[in-house]
Every structure is written in structure tokens, then in C-alpha cells.
Scaffold this active site. Structure first.
Site, PDB file in Angstrom:
ATOM      1  N   SER A  10       0.598  -8.961   1.343  1.00  0.00           N
ATOM      2  CA  SER A  10      -0.704  -9.111   1.383  1.00  0.00           C
ATOM      3  C   SER A  10      -1.737  -8.658   3.208  1.00  0.00           C
ATOM      4  O   SER A  10      -0.554  -9.345   3.756  1.00  0.00           O
ATOM      5  CB  SER A  10      -1.847 -10.387   0.880  1.00  0.00           C
ATOM      6  N   VAL A  13       4.290  -5.811  -4.562  1.00  0.00           N
ATOM      7  CA  VAL A  13       5.727  -5.912  -3.847  1.00  0.00           C
ATOM      8  C   VAL A  13       5.499  -6.743  -3.062  1.00  0.00           C
ATOM      9  O   VAL A  13       4.878  -7.356  -2.771  1.00  0.00           O
ATOM     10  CB  VAL A  13       4.895  -4.371  -2.828  1.00  0.00           C
ATOM     11  N   GLN A  56      -8.973  -7.955  -9.682  1.00  0.00           N
ATOM     12  CA  GLN A  56      -9.681  -6.306  -9.798  1.00  0.00           C
ATOM     13  C   GLN A  56      -9.243  -5.179 -10.532  1.00  0.00           C
ATOM     14  O   GLN A  56      -9.854  -4.303 -10.646  1.00  0.00           O
ATOM     15  CB  GLN A  56      -9.209  -6.080  -8.247  1.00  0.00           C
ATOM     16  N   LYS A 105      -1.475  -7.332  -7.470  1.00  0.00           N
ATOM     17  CA  LYS A 105      -2.079  -8.226  -6.851  1.00  0.00           C
ATOM     18  C   LYS A 105      -2.985  -8.517  -7.355  1.00  0.00           C
ATOM     19  O   LYS A 105      -3.137  -9.860  -7.366  1.00  0.00           O
ATOM     20  CB  LYS A 105      -0.861  -8.317  -5.219  1.00  0.00           C
ATOM     21  N   ASP A 106      -3.696  -7.362  -6.724  1.00  0.00           N
ATOM     22  CA  ASP A 106      -5.659  -7.465  -7.370  1.00  0.00           C
ATOM     23  C   ASP A 106      -5.892  -7.713  -8.481  1.00  0.00           C
ATOM     24  O   ASP A 106      -6.328  -6.948  -9.304  1.00  0.00           O
ATOM     25  CB  ASP A 106      -6.048  -7.632  -6.465  1.00  0.00           C
ATOM     26  N   HIS A 139       0.887  -1.065  -0.249  1.00  0.00           N
ATOM     27  CA  HIS A 139       0.297  -0.121  -0.075  1.00  0.00           C
ATOM     28  C   HIS A 139       0.783   0.615  -0.265  1.00  0.00           C
ATOM     29  O   HIS A 139       0.335   2.217  -0.635  1.00  0.00           O
ATOM     30  CB  HIS A 139      -0.510  -0.251   1.197  1.00  0.00           C
TER      31      HIS A 139
END
Ligand code: PAF
Length: 286
Positions: free
Chosen positions: A188, A179, A156, A152-153, A39
Site C-alpha cells: 500500500s 501483492v 472499491q 486490496k481495495d 501497482h
């Protein structure tokens, strides 16, 4: 400087309007909190590209299935606030559930059929309807120029790209590379469910993807054989249980038969390791 913490829509609107009057562009990082370096990377990229950076922290109930981890999803506001500050956020929006869903269930939802029904969507029915709806609602509050999502998503970010294109939402979607921990595990919020033994086992996802990439670089052209490489590697780990191993067109998620046909391919994995459901992906070499 410490970011402003806003709880109401009116507070967000006021700060964003002031930033726009100053001529600043608005970058937005929607999150569910439990922030980590992945994030932070999104916020840093927004900081580098935009004049005013908003992060929202909202554990969105409508994207969790009945037997999923909504109630135990980690809520770690103090550490989230520090990460937002260190990575350069100007404002953190932390709405109450009633602020986003004032009258309980909505009458309007955003559906992105097709893309939402496969892979994650086939295992988590309704998940992407919840994601797309809350993201569009949050876009309506923040009115950003640019929004940042992690690779990663993967599914989405594709769905949200399709949503803004189809609905003419004037927000640019930026996808930021995953990352990873030093041993390859994708960052995650759900990694914190893993005990030490499961944490070691969880490396198998990135190892499987690395093996697939190596095979494709060495000339493997059959998507089925790449799926087998992925699945076998996950199945070799006793603590992991495979949910899917797919090789798909990177733009449409259509399953591929052959690689090297000029279509960009992505390998996507989901597996359970102990109490955690983990996903990961990699764009395959051409
Ligand atoms: O990726 C997430 O954390 C969530 O799905 C999002 C985009 C914040 C929507 O709740």
C-alpha cells in the site's frame, strides 16, 4: 521504451486514437501514484493482455475527507515513472487538478448507494462518490477496453464493477490479487507512513486474515466467530486499533451469519497502525 508522459486530455486522446487505429486494445491502470509492486503487477497484467497500456497518476481530492491525508499523500513522480517503464506502460497520464476539475466542484457525481455506505464508506463518507466519479471521468478520457484494480481495495473494485454495469460503461473491470511483502503485509502507498516498529505491528492484519482462513478451513461455520478471531488478533497488537472486522458476501458485502452455505465469503479488515489507516481482505475458503 520510455512511456509517453501526457499532461493534457488532448495528448491522451491523440495517443489512444493512434493505438486504436493500429488495432490495439487499450488497458488502463488508474492510480494516485506512490507506485509499488502492487501497482506494477496491475500494469504487467495490462501489458500481457492489451496492445496499449495507459497508467494515470492523479491524487484525487474528492475522495479524501477533510481530516484525511490529501496534502501529505506521497507524490513520487520520478520513481513512479521508472516503475511504469519497467512494468511496460506505454503512456502515463499526469493531469493537473484543474484538468480534471476545471471549474472547481462538479455538478454531476456518481453515487453507488448501499455498497458505498458500509465498511470503508461508513468511516470515510463521500469517499466512494469521489472514487466512482473520478474513475468515470478518467474512463471518459482514456476510453479503455479494460481497466485493472487491486483486490486490496476490495470494496472499491466491487463498486466500480456495479457502476460500469448500471451505467452500461463499455469497460471490462479486472481485479488483480493483492501483492504482499514477504511477511504478509499488503502493499500500500500508505505503508510508507509507518515507522519501523509500526511496520512490524502492521503484519497483524494479514496474520488475522490467515488465522480466520485457517479456522474456516478447519470447519468453522459461524461468521460471528470468524469476526471474533479477526478482531481479537488485531486487538492483541498494542500499536493497532481496529476499525472494523467483517465477514460478508463476496459479491454484495452483505454481512453473513453462516459460512459454507454456498455463498462466497470475504473477510475485510481496517485498522489504524500509528499514522496509517490500513485495509486488507481475504476470500475465505468454501
Ligand atoms: O485506488 C486508487 O488508487 C484510487 O482510488 C483510484 C482508483 C485511482 C481513483 O482515484
Amino acid at each position: 521504451m520510455s512511456p509517453i508522459v501526457a499532461v493534457t486530455i488532448a495528448e491522451v486522446s491523440k495517443s489512444v486514437a493512434q493505438a486504436k487505429r493500429r488495432g490495439q486494445s487499450v488497458g488502463y491502470v488508474p492510480t494516485m501514484g506512490a507506485l509499488h509492486r502492487g501497482h506494477a503487477r496491475l500494469v504487467e497484467q495490462a501489458r500481457g493482455e492489451c496492445g496499449f497500456v495507459v497508467v494515470s497518476i492523479f491524487v484525487n481530492p474528492t475522495q479524501f475527507g477533510p481530516n484525511e491525508d490529501y496534502s501529505r499523500y506521497p507524490r513520487t513522480f520520478e520513481s513512479d515513472r521508472e516503475i511504469c517503464q519497467e512494468s511496460g506502460a506505454d503512456l502515463i497520464f499526469v493531469p493537473e487538478r484543474e484538468t480534471i476539475y476545471p471549474a472547481g466542484p462538479l455538478s454531476t457525481y456518481v453515487e453507488v448507494p448501499g455498497l458505498s455506505d458500509i465498511l470503508e464508506g461508513s468511516i470515510r463518507p463521500g469517499h466512494f462518490r469521489g472514487v466512482a466519479t473520478v474513475v468515470l471521468k478518467l474512463f471518459g478520457v482514456v476510453i479503455p477496453d479494460t481497466a485493472y484494480f487491486g483486490q486490496k481495495d476490495y470494496q472499491q473494485q466491487l463498486i466500480l464493477r456495479r457502476m460500469v454495469t448500471d451505467l452500461n460503461v463499455p469497460v471490462e473491470i479486472v481485479t488483480v490479487p493483492t501483492v504482499r511483502e514477504s511477511d504478509g503485509l499488503a502493499m500500500s502507498s500508505r505503508n510508507r507512513y509507518l515507522n519501523p516498529e509500526e511496520r512490524v505491528a502492521a503484519r497483524v492484519l494479514s496474520q488475522a486474515l490467515a488465522e480466520a482462513e485457517t479456522a474456516v478451513s478447519a470447519g468453522e461455520r459461524s461468521a460471528d466467530r470468524v469476526r471474533q478471531i479477526l478482531a481479537r488478533r488485531i486487538e492483541s497488537e498494542p500499536l493497532a486499533s481496529l476499525e472494523y472486522a467483517e465477514v460478508a458476501d463476496a459479491a454484495t458485502l452483505e454481512p453473513l451469519r453462516d459460512l459454507g452455505t454456498g455463498r462466497r465469503a470475504v473477510a475485510l479488515l481496517a485498522a489504524r497502525v500509528g499514522p496509517a489507516r490500513l485495509i486488507d481482505n481475504a476470500i475465505l475458503p468454501n
